[in-house]
Design an enzyme around this catalytic site. Structure first.
Site, PDB file in Angstrom:
ATOM      1  N   PHE A 111      43.409  47.589  20.243  1.00 45.51           N
ATOM      2  CA  PHE A 111      43.892  46.039  21.290  1.00 45.51           C
ATOM      3  C   PHE A 111      45.440  46.711  21.342  1.00 45.51           C
ATOM      4  CE2 PHE A 111      41.556  45.462  17.126  1.00 45.51           C
ATOM      5  CZ  PHE A 111      40.164  45.122  17.846  1.00 45.51           C
TER       6      PHE A 111
ATOM      7  N   GLY B 222      36.337  50.994  22.105  1.00 44.85           N
ATOM      8  CA  GLY B 222      35.562  50.257  21.946  1.00 44.85           C
ATOM      9  C   GLY B 222      33.988  49.459  23.400  1.00 44.85           C
TER      10      GLY B 222
ATOM     11  N   PRO C 263      26.297  43.595  31.883  1.00 46.01           N
ATOM     12  CA  PRO C 263      26.497  41.982  31.862  1.00 46.01           C
ATOM     13  C   PRO C 263      26.897  42.421  29.963  1.00 46.01           C
ATOM     14  CG  PRO C 263      25.140  42.689  33.453  1.00 46.01           C
ATOM     15  CD  PRO C 263      25.308  43.463  33.283  1.00 46.01           C
TER      16      PRO C 263
ATOM     17  N   GLY D  75      38.354  43.531  36.220  1.00 45.74           N
ATOM     18  CA  GLY D  75      38.657  44.151  34.839  1.00 45.74           C
ATOM     19  C   GLY D  75      38.587  42.566  33.557  1.00 45.74           C
TER      20      GLY D  75
ATOM     21  N   GLY E 223      38.959  42.915  29.418  1.00 41.75           N
ATOM     22  CA  GLY E 223      38.808  43.241  28.259  1.00 41.75           C
ATOM     23  C   GLY E 223      40.142  42.751  27.698  1.00 41.75           C
ATOM     24  N   GLU E 224      41.227  41.923  28.587  1.00 42.08           N
ATOM     25  CA  GLU E 224      42.543  40.803  28.261  1.00 42.08           C
ATOM     26  C   GLU E 224      41.746  39.106  28.846  1.00 42.08           C
ATOM     27  OE1 GLU E 224      45.186  42.891  26.850  1.00 42.08           O
ATOM     28  OE2 GLU E 224      44.026  44.843  27.581  1.00 42.08           O
TER      29      GLU E 224
END
Length: 735
Positions: free
Chosen positions: A235, A462, A627, A697, A699-700
């Protein structure tokens, strides 16, 4: 017929290794004859070390060395700043002098033949200090505030516009300090061979760790190798190279043996970064029909005294909504703490909590539906940069998400919805994050057995990097996924950017695509140059690759496979490819992902307990490579946002800066019983400008809008506006 792998919900190629325990993390690379190191952390928040009583400790069973500033090798600490490091200031020079700059700073390291002996000796080491009282709180009147370079921005006259607006909101918002708490703690095993150093180290940015440690020890970069094939969550905490990596290498050099160092959970609250506590003011001016006339966003985040950590706290405000008058201001509070670090959704997650809470407040003041208010202020272009968006699907996200969530069933008045005796609240908030891209390289090797090896110095904490990159390579080589072997986690592989900032697929994936194309070009040149080849002397322009076979254009069968070409020439085909953003596209377009997050809460009006019942997020992120992985990313981000909204808070003792809840009993995070129904939806968005793959992107952004959606739902349920995170029971109890 060609098979497409991009866009398919493929299960993880590394799943079996993880569930069977064969995946090796940093602490698993034990070396023959290795020693074990334990850090001794400062017990004062500011001062100097005056005495280290090490004589008796050095005689304890198994102890090989006690290293302090008095006997540690003096290290050159040559200049080095990776893209992830603070631009202003100098990193901590560990064990190089007697200064203590924050509570928990490493002041000694004990090395022994096993962990038990090292821990016993570390606990017995007595260190004496001359201590001063540190400043660790924003509220301290002696605290110094500084303005980072290019921290402020404005267009029009926001102050006058807000003051003169018919409708105005002017409020302050606070977010507590948070610490990353991934499953895998920070760990490093260091081993020297002459002047060459190998580090098995948890890292999201291998090439930066390689360069940083080379600079610390004054080595050529090629003399350091960093290995990290798997990461057990991060993270952002492993983006920088923290002092424990230097300490492991230092201990290994001074003892002449490999050294293993694993941080305790408590130590991870000291020296490996944190989301900074922030204080923010949002002032909105609007017309009676809800058009924004002025926006002011002022924010203060904490930093250490020795470095200036900055994040995008106010960046979103400049472009998210249409408004002619906008002013943003960003300041840093210099405190006697360790340096903060990027934590998932850094800056945007904190800044958007304040902005989206204020927009929600404005919607109630105007009597306008919160989604409708955002629709009325939807910009046609990025008004901060005065350029069009490469794509912007925010309103489509709200339409898709609201339908799935059932927003139409919401009654607008606070405290108007109930389930039995429970108060029900529904809230919504916008999410956004830049569509970043960084230069990256990759290598493809076509082998005689028909397999393709793909290599890049990336990480996988991850999200499924092994799987998604395998899909990209299979797609562009025309092979089955089982024929592709993707390898990452070694610093000597082709260079890539950090595994953070939602740019891994955009950057590394584009580089893999380029390497695949180059490998095909090399294979084709070999084939036409081979006198025994059926396409000898053919023009490369008359050939095409289809399903992993090289054919003359228009032919539906036959052709040469990679295996055929390699077997004929006797050597693998090896090619490297690089990718970077088209500078013309970057100049012409503003590139961002967008999303809409919906949350439902149930609150007991008598005792104030808050239960999040469900969260729905809809996102416009360009092309979705996988997905299944994407939804997993989103639900993980939502859970992180739940923690931010309801639980996570690191509390410092103002007397010495000690984190009083540096353990998992009092630092609360969502666990299985807290997790509600989570859904992630994706808008069908095509963006040819961001990169060759068309990805933005994910993740954030998955965390960014969750906390304000929850806070807005709490207000809808109770009529109490909570402007400080995390939200507590006492915040919603009726007076």
């Amino acid at each position: 017929m060609s098979v497409s792998f991009i866009g398919k919900p493929v299960t993880r190629v590394d799943g079996r290794a993880k569930v069977t325990g064969t995946a090796r993390y940093a602490a698993d690379f034990n070396q023959p004859g290795q020693l074990y190191a334990v850090i001794v952390s400062a017990t004062v928040g500011l001062g100097r070390v005056t005495e280290v009583a090490s004589t008796e400790v050095e005689r304890m069973p198994g102890v090989v060395a006690v290293i302090t500033h008095r006997n540690a090798q003096k290290l050159p600490y040559l200049p080095h700043k990776g893209v992830i490091d603070p631009a202003v200031g100098e990193r901590l020079h560990v064990l190089q002098d007697d200064r203590v700059q924050f509570y928990g700073q490493p002041v000694a390291i004990v090395v022994a033949d096993n962990l038990d002996h090292a821990e016993r000796a570390a606990a017995a080491l007595r260190i004496t200090y001359v201590a001063k009282r540190p400043i660790v709180d924003h509220a301290d009147q002696t605290m110094e505030r500084i303005a980072p370079k290019s921290a402020d921005g404005s267009r029009g006259d926001a102050d006058a516009a807000v003051t003169q607006a018919p409708v105005m909101i002017d409020e302050t918002y606070e977010i507590a300090r948070e610490n990353h708490n991934p499953m895998e703690p920070h760990a490093t095993i260091a081993a020297w061979s002459g002047d060459r150093l190998t580090l098995w180290s948890k890292s999201q940015y291998l090439v930066n760790e390689q360069a940083e440690i080379a600079a610390v020890f004054g080595l050529p970069v090629d003399n350091v190798e960093v290995i990290c094939p798997f990461i057990g969550g991060a993270f952002g905490t492993s983006l920088r190279t923290w002092p424990h990596v230097t300490l492991a290498a230092l201990a290994a050099r001074q003892t002449g043996r490999a050294v293993k160092l694993v941080l305790t959970r408590k130590q991870m609250f000291f020296t490996t970064g944190h989301r900074p506590r922030t204080l923010q003011r949002i002032a909105l001016g609007a017309t009676p029909d809800g058009k924004l006339t002025g926006v002011i966003h002022e924010g203060t985040g904490e930093t250490s005294r020795y470095e200036q950590f900055t994040e995008a706290l106010t960046a979103v405000t400049a472009y998210l909504y249409s408004c002619p008058n906008v002013r943003t201001q960003y300041r840093l509070a210099q405190l006697d703490t360790s340096t903060p670090n990027h934590m998932r959704g850094p800056g945007e997650a904190s800044g958007i909590f304040a902005l989206e809470s204020a927009m929600d407040e404005l919607s109630y003041k105007l009597g306008v539906d919160p989604i409708e208010l955002r629709r009325r202020n939807e910009p046609r272009r990025d008004e901060a940069e005065n350029k069009p968006f490469s794509s912007r699907s925010l309103m489509q996200c709200y339409e898709l998400g609201s339908e799935r969530f059932g927003w139409a069933r919401r009654t607008p008045e606070p405290r108007s919805m109930r389930d039995g005796r429970l108060l029900i609240g529904m809230g919504a908030a916008t999410a956004t994050y830049p569509a970043y891209h960084a230069p990256a390289s990759a290598r493809v090797r076509l082998l005689a057995d028909g397999l393709a090896e793909v290599e890049a110095a990336a990480s996988d904490m991850g999200p499924g990097t092994y799987t998604s990159m395998t899909q990209v390579a299979a797609e562009f080589l025309g092979l089955q996924q089982e024929q592709v072997r993707f390898r990452l986690g070694r610093s000597h592989f082709p260079q890539t950017p950090s595994h953070g900032g939602s740019w891994t697929m955009a950057s590394v994936g584009s580089a893999i695509r380029a390497a695949c194309v180059e490998a095909q070009a090399q294979a084709a040149r070999r084939a036409v140059a081979d006198p025994d080849s059926p396409i000898f002397a053919a023009s490369v322009d008359d050939l095409e690759w289809s399903e992993g076979r090289l054919r003359r254009r228009g032919e539906a069968s036959g052709g040469l496979s990679y295996q055929d070409i390699v077997a004929r020439t006797g050597a693998p085909v090896e090619a490297e490819g690089s990718a970077q953003r088209d500078p013309e596209a970057a100049e012409l377009y503003s590139m961002h992902s967008f999303g809409a997050v919906f949350a439902e809460v149930a609150i007991d009006p008598d005792v104030g307990t808050i239960r999040i019942r469900r969260i729905v997020g809809a996102y416009g992120i360009g092309r979705v490579v996988n997905p299944l992985l994407a939804r997993s990313q989103c639900t993980g981000g939502m859970i992180g946002g739940m923690g931010m909204a309801m639980m996570e808070r690191t509390v410092l003792d103002r007397r010495d800066g000690r984190p009083v809840n540096a353990h998992m009993a009092d630092y609360l995070m969502p666990v299985n019983l807290d997790i509600p129904k989570l859904e992630a939806l994706f808008v069908d968005e095509v963006d040819p400008h961001v990169n060759p793959l068309g990805v933005k992107g994910l993740g954030e952004i998955a965390l960014v809008g969750t906390a304000p959606a929850i806070a807005n739902a709490v207000f809808h349920a109770t009529g109490k506006r909570v402007r400080s995170l995390p939200i507590h029971i006492e915040d919603v109890l009726t007076a």
